[in-house]
Design an enzyme around this catalytic site. Sequence first.
Site, PDB file in Angstrom:
ATOM      1  N   GLN A  32       0.802  -1.222   0.000  1.00  0.00           N
ATOM      2  CA  GLN A  32       0.000   0.000   0.000  1.00  0.00           C
ATOM      3  C   GLN A  32       0.834   1.271   0.000  1.00  0.00           C
ATOM      4  OE1 GLN A  32      -2.382   0.465   3.542  1.00  0.00           O
ATOM      5  NE2 GLN A  32      -0.777  -0.340   4.872  1.00  0.00           N
ATOM      6  N   ARG A 105      16.507  -1.933  10.543  1.00  0.00           N
ATOM      7  CA  ARG A 105      15.416  -2.395   9.690  1.00  0.00           C
ATOM      8  C   ARG A 105      15.576  -1.901   8.247  1.00  0.00           C
ATOM      9  NH1 ARG A 105      10.229  -4.430  10.526  1.00  0.00           N
ATOM     10  NH2 ARG A 105      10.475  -4.293  12.777  1.00  0.00           N
ATOM     11  N   TYR A 209      19.956  -2.455  21.911  1.00  0.00           N
ATOM     12  CA  TYR A 209      21.053  -3.254  21.365  1.00  0.00           C
ATOM     13  C   TYR A 209      21.641  -2.529  20.154  1.00  0.00           C
ATOM     14  CZ  TYR A 209      17.173  -4.835  18.352  1.00  0.00           C
ATOM     15  OH  TYR A 209      16.088  -4.888  17.510  1.00  0.00           O
ATOM     16  N   ASP A 287       2.961 -11.386  10.758  1.00  0.00           N
ATOM     17  CA  ASP A 287       2.000 -10.700  11.616  1.00  0.00           C
ATOM     18  C   ASP A 287       0.560 -10.849  11.138  1.00  0.00           C
ATOM     19  OD1 ASP A 287       3.888  -9.828  13.380  1.00  0.00           O
ATOM     20  OD2 ASP A 287       3.975  -7.776  12.644  1.00  0.00           O
TER      21      ASP A 287
END
Length: 390
Positions: A32, A105, A209, A287
């Site tokens: 999207q 990420r 981290y 997810d």
Amino acid sequence: MVRVAVVGAGVGGLTAAIALQADGFEVDVYDQAGELSEIGAGVSLGGNGMRVLDALGLGKAVRDVSANLQRIEFRHGKSGDVFYQHPMGAWYEQRFGGPFLGIHRADFHQLLISAYAGEPHLGRRCVAVHESPEQVELQFADGSTAHADLVVGADGVRSAVRGHVDGADEAVFSGMSCFRGLTPVDRVPGGDRFGLTFFLGPNRHVVAYPVRGGELINFVAYVPDPDWTEESWSARCAPREAVAAFDGWSPVVTALLGNAEETGRWALYDREPLRNWSTGRVTLLGDAAHPMLPHAGQGTNQAIEDVAVLTAYARNRNVTLKDALRGYEQLRKPRTRQIQLGSRANAACFQVPDGPLADERNARLENLPQMVGWIHEYDVYAAMATGSEA
């Protein structure tokens, strides 16, 4: 050639596309977003997830842009004193069959985009799924459609594909929100010695981290907040809001939160475990199938495990596609359900008040490697060979 449409160009969707392409499927990815840009946040990858990435030929590239975490330690939130630590690094890799890494990420996402042979179709928000015995039609908000033999819904906790598979359900609000960000390591006292670091205190905690080879420290700071219900990765706040939420905590914590390059904030949701993940030609992954709170650090790893099983079952030409998808979900559901529900319980454990409850929790940490071993040592390929989640 079997045509596959993957809905969602996140880590799970792109990894699935890469794996399916490698097995000879024709794969299109739809997302999207108008452009693919990952927010400033980190991802942790354990031995169970790295086993799959290695098998896909992505392991070296992932290692090259990650930080190999050398220890896990738990600290008192206000004093900053370490009350439990355990080596990771070489110890972890020998024990669990792969490294424990922290990765930015955006670095991970770019690596996957480069490995996917094609360009994701952007600006395609899926609004409906129409399935027949012969094919699946995806309908998008812009009025366009796409057709495929198999649809993989990897479109997150508010998945549109999920509604087609198992009917409408509601996301479950945890009553908690989190601040997330990345801070240059030289702005955090002792940041160059961080491994997987927890700061625990009553009603809130911080996990931090290193990523990007140790240049940055990724943090997630959790606070109870029944009023903040915005579940958006693009929501931003001033770093001072995070610092204020941890007033009186260790200077290491406040430096970590206050010196972030950019701070995001969003509410934490999951969903109840699903009865079904699949129909005849549509299935779910990551997810979309098993959204979990982040308190076990396994959301990304479980999506990657899903990819290995889905690809293996889909390539089996001796069974129908419907039976292949049924086998995939039957193998995956028990494990992901257990981790999903365990992630809910961990939040309360991390945020108990000082005193006897905290002392009891801290004593239990002496058995941490044994308690989490079943998650990290898991070999998804061995599980498929035996047909068991055991």
